[in-house]
Design a protein around this motif. Structure first.
Motif, short mmCIF file in Angstrom:
data_model
loop_
_atom_site.label_atom_id
_atom_site.label_comp_id
_atom_site.label_asym_id
_atom_site.label_seq_id
_atom_site.Cartn_x
_atom_site.Cartn_y
_atom_site.Cartn_z
N PRO A 95 0.95 -1.36 0.15
CA PRO A 95 0.06 0.03 -0.01
C PRO A 95 0.79 1.18 -0.07
N GLU A 96 0.66 2.11 -0.90
CA GLU A 96 1.51 3.41 -1.15
C GLU A 96 0.60 4.39 -1.61
N ALA A 170 1.61 12.62 5.57
CA ALA A 170 1.18 11.48 6.06
C ALA A 170 2.64 10.41 6.30
N SER A 171 3.13 10.82 7.43
CA SER A 171 4.34 10.27 7.68
C SER A 171 3.83 8.96 8.17
N THR A 172 2.69 8.92 8.96
CA THR A 172 2.25 7.53 9.36
C THR A 172 0.91 7.45 8.88
N GLU A 194 8.80 10.50 5.40
CA GLU A 194 7.64 11.32 4.88
C GLU A 194 7.50 10.92 3.45
N PRO A 195 6.61 10.83 2.66
CA PRO A 195 6.22 10.16 1.52
C PRO A 195 6.85 11.19 0.27
N LEU A 196 7.28 12.35 0.49
CA LEU A 196 7.83 13.46 -0.61
C LEU A 196 9.37 13.07 -0.61
N VAL A 219 4.63 8.26 -9.52
CA VAL A 219 5.79 7.88 -8.67
C VAL A 219 5.18 7.48 -7.23
N ILE A 220 5.54 6.43 -6.83
CA ILE A 220 5.43 5.69 -5.84
C ILE A 220 6.57 5.68 -4.85
N THR A 221 6.81 6.06 -3.56
CA THR A 221 7.90 6.07 -2.91
C THR A 221 8.21 5.42 -1.55
#
Length: 253
Positions: A95-96, A170-172, A194-196, A219-221
């Motif tokens: 899940p991303e 959304a870090s968590t 962090e997702p960025l 892009v998924i991170t």
């Protein structure tokens, strides 16, 4: 590596990607020994498949590693049933969040600022990375072998759009998985904090290689909950905290 060895390795991995068959590790002259060799094989697979790149998976580099792999257009989906290779009776997913670029970020001389990257992100979508390896499960591939193979990516399912500001923060992200009698709550944490952050790294890495992000690419991170195994042919719902819900069912490729 000799160009012939790179091409031989790429032919092996491209053929397995198309057929869905797994096989032994790359061996002898075809086995990558450096990051550059692994990436050259990965590039060779891209060229052999002749497939558009719908996006990228990436993560923060570290310990002599770079984490990036292309996601091919023929394996990127936004509707169910979603085709996927089934292994051991399950589809392996992660899940991303997917950052989508409407106009892209073309290659250029100067680095892109954080603000420029953020402005170029036209939307954020819930996503499931589809996981599969072209290697046998045993022995476990080295990082270089996995990098050459595309870091276990077999595709991407894009779900609903979500609020961009909330996604960036959304870090968590608690992930609730519901399928049949299963109802499981996973304490999701982004592996980069962090997702960025991995996206900013990818933009600069591609720029230095004379590449950019193309219009429409996603892009998924990093996965919020590692690998989540789902059953095929049975609808599943994944709730991404307060961001939204993704519903999917899979069809076997």
């Amino acid at each position: 590596m000799h160009p012939d060895a790179i091409r031989s390795a790429a032919i092996t991995l491209a053929a397995r990607r198309l057929s869905g068959e797994c096989g032994p590790l790359l061996a002898g002259d075809a086995a990558p020994q450096t990051l550059d060799e692994a990436l050259a094989i990965q590039q060779g697979v891209r060229e052999l498949l002749g497939n558009s790149v719908a996006g990228w998976k990436c993560g923060l580099p570290g310990e002599g590693r770079v984490v990036l792999a292309p996601i091919y257009g023929s394996t990127a989906f936004d509707a169910s049933p979603c085709p996927a290779w089934v292994r051991g009776g399950v589809v392996r997913t992660e899940p991303e969040l997917a950052f989508v670029f409407a106009a892209g970020l073309p290659a250029r001389e100067q680095a892109y600022s954080r603000d420029e990257v953020l402005a170029a992100v036209s939307g954020v979508r819930l996503a499931l990375e589809l996981i599969d390896s072209r290697f046998d499960a045993d022995p476990k591939p080295s990082f270089l072998q996995s990098l050459a193979d595309g870091l276990v990516n077999q595709g991407l399912l894009l779900g609903p759009h979500v609020d961009k500001a909330q996604a960036l923060a959304a870090s968590t992200l608690a992930i609730r998985v519901q399928q049949g009698e299963r109802d499981e709550l996973l304490a999701g944490v982004h592996p980069a904090g962090e997702p960025l952050a991995p996206l900013l790294w990818l933009v600069e890495y591609l720029r230095q290689r004379g590449e950019g992000l193309l219009p429409g690419q996603a892009v998924i991170t990093g996965s919020y909950a590692g690998v989540v195994e789902l059953l095929p042919a049975l609808p599943a719902t994944l709730q991404f905290g307060e961001l939204g819900t993704l519903t999917v069912d899979f069809s076997a490729r």
